[in-house]
Design a protein around this motif. Structure first.
Motif, short mmCIF file in Angstrom:
data_model
loop_
_atom_site.label_atom_id
_atom_site.label_comp_id
_atom_site.label_asym_id
_atom_site.label_seq_id
_atom_site.Cartn_x
_atom_site.Cartn_y
_atom_site.Cartn_z
N PRO F 61 39.99 49.31 41.12
CA PRO F 61 40.65 48.33 42.01
C PRO F 61 41.45 49.02 43.10
CG PRO F 61 40.82 47.60 39.74
CD PRO F 61 40.18 48.97 39.70
N GLU F 85 36.81 40.55 39.83
CA GLU F 85 38.08 39.85 40.07
C GLU F 85 39.27 40.81 40.10
OE1 GLU F 85 38.70 36.11 39.41
OE2 GLU F 85 36.65 35.50 38.95
N LYS F 86 39.21 41.86 39.31
CA LYS F 86 40.32 42.81 39.31
C LYS F 86 40.41 43.52 40.65
CE LYS F 86 40.61 43.75 34.36
NZ LYS F 86 40.28 44.70 33.30
N ALA F 89 41.95 41.15 43.04
CA ALA F 89 43.41 41.03 42.87
C ALA F 89 44.13 42.16 43.59
CB ALA F 89 43.74 41.02 41.37
N ALA F 90 43.57 43.36 43.47
CA ALA F 90 44.20 44.51 44.13
C ALA F 90 44.15 44.38 45.65
CB ALA F 90 43.52 45.80 43.68
N ARG F 92 43.87 41.53 47.30
CA ARG F 92 44.67 40.36 47.66
C ARG F 92 46.15 40.68 47.84
NH1 ARG F 92 44.01 34.90 46.64
NH2 ARG F 92 45.22 33.84 48.25
N LYS F 93 46.63 41.63 47.00
CA LYS F 93 48.04 42.00 47.11
C LYS F 93 48.36 42.54 48.49
CE LYS F 93 49.42 43.05 42.38
NZ LYS F 93 49.30 44.16 41.43
N ARG F 96 46.44 39.12 52.38
CA ARG F 96 46.52 37.76 51.82
C ARG F 96 45.31 36.92 52.18
NH1 ARG F 96 49.09 38.05 47.70
NH2 ARG F 96 49.07 35.76 47.64
N TYR F 100 37.45 35.79 47.67
CA TYR F 100 36.50 36.26 46.67
C TYR F 100 35.48 35.19 46.36
CZ TYR F 100 34.59 38.39 42.46
OH TYR F 100 33.74 38.93 41.54
#
Lengths: 249, 249, 249, 249, 249, 249, 249, 249
Positions: F61, F85-86, F89-90, F92-93, F96, F100
């Motif tokens: 990630p 998804e992981k 998430a990385a 997305r941080k 913004r 996905y």
């Protein structure tokens, strides 16, 4: 003679010509073949009627005739496999008693006809097209001093043909099974007899037989536990292994 | 309804709203599905007890339940293959009478139990490990309105087990044979019976079975002329083809 | 006659020559073929117009002529597949009414022309190069007493050619589809008809067709559930299976 | 007992209840297994210490325990291959004297420890990773009443390790050779000894070893004539064949 | 004419001879080809200089000449691929202006020389042995009305030969790359240009090239994202796809 | 800037600091990348909305997030394929507005929504299981500035579903076809349309589909001349090639 | 010491304890390893910093730690490949100075840091995913006393990245090239340098890369003459061969 | 001369004819070959007796003679591999001192007989059938200025033949091993020597040797760490790599 060179070494040590250390050093560099270990061993393995074997494929008639003649001097049987008529003609010029089997494609010099086997080798073929491979096994086994019986065209799609010979098969000491196409026959034979079965896949078939792959895979996956397999069309190898088994004391 | 749009076209021609030439032009651009040809045809092929089929693998429980419910509204039998317990739980919540067979991995709604077949479908398996595939064929054939008899663990290495059932097999109208490893059983069965044999290679085996390839090749190369083959582990396909054969008038 | 030897056994029991126990023991060793079970069964399977079949490939003209003549004595139809002109010449010398089809590469003796089938067998080929395989199926099916219709050069890249014959195809009782290259045609045909489809991959193609493997894999993975498959280029097998299906009462 | 039904048949003939012709007819329909031929034959093949064998893979602990218990009632040795600890726990609950070998993955009940072999079976492995397969062969051969000696980690890249054991190998009656990666060891061993060599390709290796295919092909193409081959990782099969050879009278 | 039969149907509806419902029913059974949809569509796809194509392989000279002559009547260009000199001789007798390219093995009738493409098609070959395949692409593309430039013998082991032509390659509208052996060239070319690259694996090579499989796999796994692949030695296909791309408006 | 170093070289020649010979020598050793040739070229190829692409598989990630962030600084669209998804998430941080798509398994930053294509890209899938691969192509093509239309679950076994969309397909500028199992769909689609078809074999299927090999071979052997092929499951590659074609001026 | 036993033999001959004939006989049975030939030879081959190597895969932590400790007593470097963190933990408990490289998956004890090589080993990787394999080669080569330089992510689709390092590559004494997917990089590198290139196919890729087969075939068919190949993912083997080459005097 | 064009560019900058910016722009478009970098580099790699090489297969006699003559003008050695007698006759007409080796199938012009190697290249073959491949390696290595020794027919099934030459082998600087069938010899040789071993699989064998695949896989999976592999039957490649190694300073 090579054992002689070793003995000579020891003689020189005994006579003081060489110190033990010098002898050790020299021994270290003697080619193993000169020691005669392997050759003697090799001869022992091939004693008692086991023929020397020439793989004829890709050899010229002159080459086959040359090797055949040299082997014939040893006095035992001689076998050339995958041989053609031209190679035979060249052999025949030198050794009148040599014979050619066009089906098995073998040239043979069959002098030692003693039976070295303990029992009978049964050689089974699924179809008539498998017979050349089966015959190569027959010739090999006979030259190696075995009693051979064959059962041809007893493939699994007409299972009664095989069952009609079950009694005879179960009396053999080892069974060779040659089959192309789906290669199913060794599994069925393996289930009928209690002795080792040597399976020979043949390249007989078309399309998805892939020149013997289908039969080979079938035999390797046999559900009968007493089956082992040799290369595609390798009748010689099967005859050889079966002979070794049949000659075990 | 699509036949309606066609009829409307003809109505407009009859009423003079469209000339025949204009109608031809419009027809040329009507999507075929809107004509309803294929669908009607498709329904006819699946009439009389033929279940709609869901391939469960890689579908979520919700997806399977959704499709299952929609199909169930048609009134006939419903079949989901390669289904797991979670998918069944989802189906069960909506349709109480659905059943799960953990061996065949099928979810079924079995409402139309009429016998549409002319005779019996015999389903044979070589070993116990082939039974799940055989059972998928059993369930498929039964849901499609056939009388089924099965003969399990009658592999070729113990040929007497098969021969003991020969009489019964020869009375079947079509035979399905499931076998892994060397896949030899269809050839032997094919030689015993005079009816079509559907061979199903299974992925049972190890090493050089290559997950069913050995069995598949064996079956494609069968020396029995009455054998045709479906995909590895495709019990459903075998049951489906056998049903079509058994239902021929 | 073998049944005779059984009867003789019972006679000896009745006359007291053998005790029942002795008879049981002796029976245990009688070869199955001598019982005549299988042979009678085999004959029954082949009765009523089903031709005896000779696989011509790798046989000499003399061998083909010899077997052909022997089979001709039974009075029914005779079929030799994968035959060449030389083999035919040898057959012709002995049996004047034998015929050769150079496209299908078959030698036939067509005496029993009775229709044993219930319906029509449709034989479809994707391209013109697939026709020899298709014709082998045609000849086989006709000799086995079926009405045959063929639809050639209707491959999937010009789907309208196939659709133009859909109506006719759906009226067949069983369909044979021969295709090389990508082997897609059985899937499309399978989706159009509601009867069993026998798919024959052909070795037509080049490069990554791998002499029929591409077509074979395509057919085994058909998304149409009514498709089963025979070996690459095995038109005979397809014709044979289709005949069995068409003759089911 | 099935022989009984035959005897009853003869009794009825003797008593006049059946004519010989009626008896022949009835016999024709008796299932073969009811004659008991094969079973008796099968028992004979497996007599004298030959264990019954359970293939554990894909069986539940309950299934393995159930079959194991039933076989144990026969009094001889019992062998389950490809077994795991859970299966063993289930067996152990019922048969306290059963043992588990985690390396060979076998469950055994070893009661008949008589030596049925004529000589010694040598079991050779190329690397330490091949030992589990070799051990399956060891356990099988020992349970079948053979004297076994093993020579592990004597692969061809350090040929001196093998040569150091040549003397011992040449004294064996049959040799099993297990090797992965390039599978060269059977060829070298085959050249050193004059007895049958059973080659077992193992799935040890990575990359282009293709889970044992490289070793399998290497062994099938062995330039040593006394080598035959079993399936990848099939230590049991090798032990079984070697036992049959070693027990030949 | 087929559209006529449809018009006739509408005429009969208008005149009251048929009810709309009867017309719908009859329409349902009209073969699609009779509607003429596909044929018209097919013609449209092939308009504007796109040659009709004859695959010469396995066709007799008479067959090729026959089809060639029929196609020549349409007035456009005609192309026969995989043709030999005998086929050309047969064509030449009927059409004097036909030409043969022994390298590309094509027979062509090149009448419509208008440029239908928007840019240039670059055709690149790795070695001199790949040129026949490349030339088949050249001839195809030229007959389909494209401007073609070729860059031969610019394989990756002498990367400077390729780099010397980079400027020219980047100006092409689509690039065809023919390579045997390791098939690396499309990846390198793909990295140099920003347009679609059609990769053609050739059967050039020996040993582990497996008649083009190595090159095929290399191209399918290209690390350049703009590469798509056609069959081994399929220069025609590459030329065809490139032409379609180059002619996009 | 690298062009600067070249300019500096020329400056030094002009000012007499270096002789032309010294400059030639120095140039000979300048890494090409420092010249900036390729990079500039590379940037040109990727101009106008073409996203930079991250292959997510086997990346952590943190790695994906790191590269994604760096690429995002260039201002254009960013695409990560085969992402989970992981990884999202990385990403997305840090960014913004990244999104996905769990079906296509893509992470996208979609800022430049201008349409760079000349027409429509049609994306067709045979079954519902092929949709993830098709969606990867959809996302790729959309991010590269194309108008996309998709037609899912139109496999060949129900040919009417495809025919119903023929009109729409023929209006596309390029067609992508995703299919597993027998991979027949591209051949049928290729026959219906007159534009380039990019075929994507998917790993959907079981048994003899061999994780997409059956479909791959089918597509490479397509009898439709306008088909080229990308790697198994390579929806991204198909979307990329189609975009290049669609953007050709 | 084994040479001692030989010397003792000669001593006994000199002292008259053994006749030369007896000595010959005894020598014949001495295991070769006892002669010490091979071992001394083996040691010589591994002298001068060449580490003993443990293949960690499929070994327990205890086994790895046990062998590692024993080897560490010899004083040289120690290397375990394909090792995991648990194995390292077990080694670390016994040998505090051992180190683990999670990328290369190696455990090393690096004591002898002398440079035994004549020049530099260049290690090149096509993509970032190939780096673990490349790092295994780096660690192996460094432990064997070589100076190593690496060039990562210089794959052929962006050829300028490789060309930028050409000057440095041509100065190496031997080059290792690791690449997955199409495996084209060794051919390009081979064309740039005049020294031996060791190609390592990696299992990086998907679909038709078949876990490294595509890359393997590509490398075996390299059009560059200076390329030889090791097994898929065999970074260790490449590092080993390169070290042998670099250390040649 | 190309360096001239660069120099001219600098001259024009110095004389003010071009601004530095204009020079950068022009440089950007100069083909790399015109810079002469690679050519010079290429020449350097081939200096000192390294022959230019013609791959004769699929070339006409005229083509081979043409290239051969052109290369002969450079003054060094010239080598054509895979050449036949007709090609040689064509060469001979132009260059009287050219020689043909029918075993190796090479045409050579051997003028520079200086020894460029540091040691001896040992060339080993398993059987007599592997000799043609071995001889191609011999001729290549000799023409490249190496001292060569060969050891033929020392296959692993008679390991003593190899061991007899061990001493000599260990003194070589690099060893080439040619073997067909199981391809085991490189592993054994690799274990005996401490130098690089180049393994050449040959297509010698039958059945499951698959034209060299068995040998190739065996060699790739060699348990000896000092083995690398070239293509099947690629004696030239092995001789070339061995020469590069032997000539390392």
């Amino acid at each position: 003679m090579n054992a002689d060179s070793i003995r000579k070494l020891f003689d020189e040590v005994r006579s003081g010509k060489l110190t033990p250390d010098e002898a050790v050093a020299r021994l270290r560099h003697l080619p193993f073949e000169d020691l005669g270990f392997a050759k003697v061993d090799h001869h022992r393995a091939l004693r008692a009627g086991m023929p020397e074997v020439i793989f004829g494929q890709n050899k010229t008639p002159a080459q086959v005739a040359g090797i055949f003649t040299r082997l014939a001097k040893h006095g035992g049987n001689v076998l050339a496999t995958r041989a053609d008529e031209k190679q035979f003609a060249a052999v025949r010029k030198k050794i009148r008693s040599a014979e050619y089997d066009p089906l098995a494609r073998t040239i043979t010099l069959f002098r030692d006809k003693k039976n070295y086997g303990k029992g009978t080798i049964a050689i089974v073929s699924a179809g008539t097209s498998d017979i050349p491979v089966a015959e190569e096994a027959v010739v090999t086994a006979e030259l190696m001093g075995n009693k051979v019986e064959h059962y041809y065209d007893v493939g699994v799609a007409g299972i009664h043909r095989l069952l009609a010979n079950r009694e005879a098969l179960t009396k053999s000491r080892v069974v060779i099974v040659c089959a192309g196409m789906e290669g199913a026959l060794p599994s069925v034979v393996g289930g009928l007899v209690g002795v080792p079965v040597i399976a020979v896949p043949t390249s007989v078939g078309y399309g998805a037989s892939f020149k013997g792959i289908a039969a080979l895979l079938g035999m390797l996956n046999s559900c009968a536990s007493n089956v082992s397999v040799v290369n595609i069309d390798n009748g010689f190898g099967a005859g050889y292994v079966a002979s070794l088994i049949n000659r075990l004391p």
